[in-house]
Enzyme design. Structure first.
Site, mmCIF file in Angstrom:
data_model
loop_
_atom_site.group_PDB
_atom_site.id
_atom_site.type_symbol
_atom_site.label_atom_id
_atom_site.label_comp_id
_atom_site.label_asym_id
_atom_site.label_seq_id
_atom_site.Cartn_x
_atom_site.Cartn_y
_atom_site.Cartn_z
ATOM 1 C CD GLU A 136 -2.792 -0.629 2.682
ATOM 2 O OE1 GLU A 136 -3.077 0.546 3.024
ATOM 3 O OE2 GLU A 136 -3.077 -1.620 3.366
ATOM 4 C CD GLU B 254 -11.604 1.702 0.449
ATOM 5 O OE1 GLU B 254 -12.145 0.665 0.875
ATOM 6 O OE2 GLU B 254 -10.376 1.922 0.541
ATOM 7 C CE LYS C 157 -9.685 3.257 4.575
ATOM 8 N NZ LYS C 157 -8.784 2.092 4.681
ATOM 9 C CD GLU D 118 -6.983 6.847 7.190
ATOM 10 O OE1 GLU D 118 -6.849 6.124 6.185
ATOM 11 O OE2 GLU D 118 -6.222 6.803 8.174
#
Length: 345
Positions: A266, A317, A320, A326
């Protein structure tokens, strides 16, 4: 006859060295993480169309969810698939047959083993999720036995993704050491990686380092545009990404492991939701990561040896947890349009 044998002998030595060089110098495709902690994502078949249209050939899935996994079947996309942390105790305390059954029912029932590149057993368990720490190594051993029984250990490599927090010191890179609290588990893990020619998988986020340590980490260093350099044992660093990768390599060497490759499972930069989070900075960071990976630049510690990288994330997303940024790592919008003009090949 002896001259003929010598000629054949030296030919195979040359061929071996050529193949090793070719393997090292061949470009490694950029991978993308396909996170699904959101309620507004396009159907997986649409996501796969976005993936293939943009020439992406390597995807990391954090969970083997049938809905998202099955549409990959029959494509030429290589998959890196995670084993959720909560599944580790069941696998660790079970038998090889249980590990086989897990692989069959969660992965091979939906996609061919030929499409699986890596099995990631747990994500950021050491130190960050200590309840599962004792289960990582036994689960890895059981999965390896299961794959060996299926003659798949050469095709599918097993590892476990770790956060940079397993380093108790990371600056300068040559002074890096692993947190002593996890060494009993970590040395077993590293021994397995060496024995099976598998990579150490790490999640690397210079963005986090910058926002949490601005007094020590410059934005320019995090974004590959620093004009100052760090000289560490005659190795010259001008960016935080290289420093972090080499910190892991130095730490492994201190434990006696000098030849384990590193895969970045990641890395990325947010486009919104926090300081220095923007499309411009995301392009600067991810763009440089891609160029370095495709060009096999390597790091000062291992020059010319390309670092395999999975960029985070395919889409934003929106569910999250944590800070707002994030939720904003997506490279593509849900309509398939790039959030910024990132060239991936």
């Amino acid at each position: 006859m002896m001259n003929y044998i010598r000629t054949i002998h030296w030919f195979f030595i040359f061929l071996h060295k050529f193949l090793v060089f070719f393997h090292i110098s061949a470009a490694i495709p950029i991978g993308i993480c396909y996170g699904r902690v959101a309620n507004n994502l396009p159907p997986p078949i649409n996501a796969i169309n976005i993936i293939t249209t943009n020439g992406i050939s390597s995807i990391r899935l954090f969970n083997p969810n049938p809905e998202s996994l099955q549409p990959f079947s029959g494509t030429e996309i290589q998959l890196t698939i995670g084993v959720p942390n909560e599944d580790l105790p069941f696998i660790a305390t079970g038998t090889t047959i249980i590990a086989q059954d897990w692989l069959q029912s969660n992965i091979f029932a939906y996609v061919s083993a030929d499409q699986i590149r890596y099995l990631v057993v747990g994500n950021e368990v050491f130190l960050k999720d200590p309840f599962y720490t004792p289960h990582v190594i036994p689960a890895i051993f059981n999965f390896h036995k299961a794959l060996r029984s299926l003659n798949l250990t050469d095709k599918i490599k097993i590892s476990s993704a770790q956060a940079t927090s397993i380093l108790s010191n990371s600056y300068p890179p040559s002074d890096s050491i692993f947190d002593p609290n996890i060494l009993p588990h970590l040395t077993q893990f590293l021994q397995f990686l060496r024995d099976t020619s598998s990579p150490l998988m790490v999640n690397v986020y210079p963005y986090f380092s910058y926002i949490n340590n601005k007094q020590y980490v410059s934005l320019d260093s995090a974004l590959f545009r620093s004009t100052s350099e760090l000289n560490d044992q005659n190795l010259i660093y001008d960016n935080l990404f290289d420093q972090t990768i080499d910190a892991f390599i130095f730490a492994m060497e201190k434990e006696g492991y000098v030849d384990i490759p590193v895969v970045v499972t990641e890395t990325g930069w947010p486009t919104a939701g926090g300081e220095a989070a923007s499309g411009e900075n995301a392009l600067a960071y991810n763009g440089n990561v891609v160029k370095r990976s495709l060009s096999n630049i390597g790091t000062p510690k291992r020059p010319g040896i390309g670092v395999e990288v999975f960029l985070f994330d395919l889409f934003d997303e929106n569910e999250k947890m944590g800070s707002e940024f994030e939720k904003h790592f997506g490279i593509f919008g849900i309509n398939g349009v790039k959030a910024y003009d990132l060239i991936l090949y």
